[in-house]
Motif scaffolding. Structure first.
Motif, PDB file in Angstrom:
ATOM      1  N   THR A  28     -18.285 -56.362  68.043  1.00  0.00           N
ATOM      2  CA  THR A  28     -18.408 -56.990  69.357  1.00  0.00           C
ATOM      3  C   THR A  28     -17.563 -56.261  70.399  1.00  0.00           C
ATOM      4  O   THR A  28     -17.936 -56.192  71.585  1.00  0.00           O
ATOM      5  CB  THR A  28     -17.975 -58.470  69.281  1.00  0.00           C
ATOM      6  OG1 THR A  28     -18.820 -59.146  68.346  1.00  0.00           O
ATOM      7  CG2 THR A  28     -18.086 -59.149  70.639  1.00  0.00           C
ATOM      8  N   LEU A  38     -28.440 -58.222  75.149  1.00  0.00           N
ATOM      9  CA  LEU A  38     -27.832 -59.554  75.189  1.00  0.00           C
ATOM     10  C   LEU A  38     -28.553 -60.447  76.190  1.00  0.00           C
ATOM     11  O   LEU A  38     -28.855 -61.609  75.891  1.00  0.00           O
ATOM     12  CB  LEU A  38     -26.356 -59.433  75.563  1.00  0.00           C
ATOM     13  CG  LEU A  38     -25.609 -60.753  75.823  1.00  0.00           C
ATOM     14  CD1 LEU A  38     -25.605 -61.624  74.570  1.00  0.00           C
ATOM     15  CD2 LEU A  38     -24.190 -60.476  76.290  1.00  0.00           C
ATOM     16  N   LEU A 143     -24.122 -63.252  69.909  1.00  0.00           N
ATOM     17  CA  LEU A 143     -23.478 -63.679  71.154  1.00  0.00           C
ATOM     18  C   LEU A 143     -24.422 -64.524  72.002  1.00  0.00           C
ATOM     19  O   LEU A 143     -23.994 -65.509  72.627  1.00  0.00           O
ATOM     20  CB  LEU A 143     -23.010 -62.459  71.941  1.00  0.00           C
ATOM     21  CG  LEU A 143     -21.886 -61.634  71.313  1.00  0.00           C
ATOM     22  CD1 LEU A 143     -21.527 -60.456  72.209  1.00  0.00           C
ATOM     23  CD2 LEU A 143     -20.656 -62.488  71.061  1.00  0.00           C
ATOM     24  N   PHE A 204     -22.613 -69.340  66.321  1.00  0.00           N
ATOM     25  CA  PHE A 204     -22.181 -68.164  65.562  1.00  0.00           C
ATOM     26  C   PHE A 204     -22.734 -68.192  64.145  1.00  0.00           C
ATOM     27  O   PHE A 204     -23.279 -67.197  63.652  1.00  0.00           O
ATOM     28  CB  PHE A 204     -20.653 -68.095  65.543  1.00  0.00           C
ATOM     29  CG  PHE A 204     -20.100 -66.960  64.727  1.00  0.00           C
ATOM     30  CD1 PHE A 204     -20.099 -65.674  65.236  1.00  0.00           C
ATOM     31  CD2 PHE A 204     -19.592 -67.175  63.456  1.00  0.00           C
ATOM     32  CE1 PHE A 204     -19.598 -64.614  64.488  1.00  0.00           C
ATOM     33  CE2 PHE A 204     -19.092 -66.132  62.702  1.00  0.00           C
ATOM     34  CZ  PHE A 204     -19.091 -64.845  63.223  1.00  0.00           C
TER      35      PHE A 204
END
Length: 259
Positions: A28, A38, A143, A204
């Motif tokens: 990340t 993203l 994410l 997550f």
């Protein structure tokens, strides 16, 4: 130990899942960061979960308000109906709705996408070219799942609370003042924080499980379908277990208002 041992196989897959989670956290912060990927994944996950989340939260809030209102009436504590029902929505119902939607809609889509890339050998080609599939594909999706989960949790909390307010006031004869007063008497900011924390963790976990199963399909296209089904089931089990743990820790460590 025999490799055919189901216990050994389960432990091995658990270790690989944890290793993927650690690799994702590490990558990340590595450059280049996939901003475009993203944004695309965030928009996709939001588009497939926002409307179902809003629609599901209304009956959830209504059922909780009606049930809590009925129990409060039997106990002679009608004045606490609003606070109890809102706390139930914010602490429990909202994160669980988010978990179900992220795992069912978002996680299955992530698993299917990565699994199809795997069987087409796209991921192997990326590795040959020196591009990390985890950094390029997994990190943005995880994410995005986390960000959408947090935003969805806020949406579901608001819609569920409004739905519970409407049904309590309109169907059970509650008063708006008593509903709001009981909420302010029992609720506190940590109740909202723990709901958002649950949503973040759920996003997550859902992203990691979906990515792991998508990166490790078995048996061609049929294996991708099986991996999608396994993703939903495994994620549901993990998220409900995590919800119990976080709730127990929160209730033991944070003094409850009015206790």
């Amino acid at each position: 130990m025999s490799t055919g041992n189901p216990v050994a196989g389960g432990l091995r897959q658990t270790g690989q899942l944890i290793a993927l989670a650690a690799t994702t956290l590490r990558d990340t912060f590595r450059r280049p960061f996939q901003v475009r990927e993203l944004i695309e994944q965030f928009w996709f996950l939001a588009s497939v979960t926002i409307l179902p989340a809003a629609l599901v939260s209304i009956p959830f809030g209504a059922v909780i308000a009606l049930q809590v209102g009925s129990l409060a009436g039997q106990l002679g504590a009608q004045s606490f109906t609003g606070g109890a029902s809102v706390l139930a929505v914010i602490q429990q119902a909202s994160p669980l709705i988010v978990a179900l939607l992220i795992a069912g809609a978002g996680g299955s889509a992530i698993c299917a996408d990565l699994g199809s890339r795997k069987i087409r050998e796209e991921l192997d080609a990326m590795a040959v070219m020196g591009v990390s599939p985890v950094q390029r594909l997994v990190v943005p999706r995880v994410l995005a799942a986390m960000a959408v989960s947090v935003l969805l949790n806020g949406l579901v909390s608001v819609v569920g609370t409004l739905g519970g307010y409407f049904f309590n006031v309109m169907l059970q004869g509650g008063t708006p003042g008593a509903y709001l007063a009981s909420f302010s008497a029992l609720a506190q900011l940590p109740d909202l924080y723990v709901g958002e924390l649950k949503a973040l963790v759920f996003g997550f976990v859902a992203g990691i499980v979906a990515a792991y199963r998508g990166l490790n399909p078995r048996g061609g296209p049929k294996g991708v379908g099986d991996a999608v089904n396994q993703t939903v089931v495994i994620t549901f089990l993990l998220l409900f277990l995590i919800n119990v743990v976080i709730t127990a820790v929160y209730l033991r460590t944070i003094p409850q208002k009015g206790a």
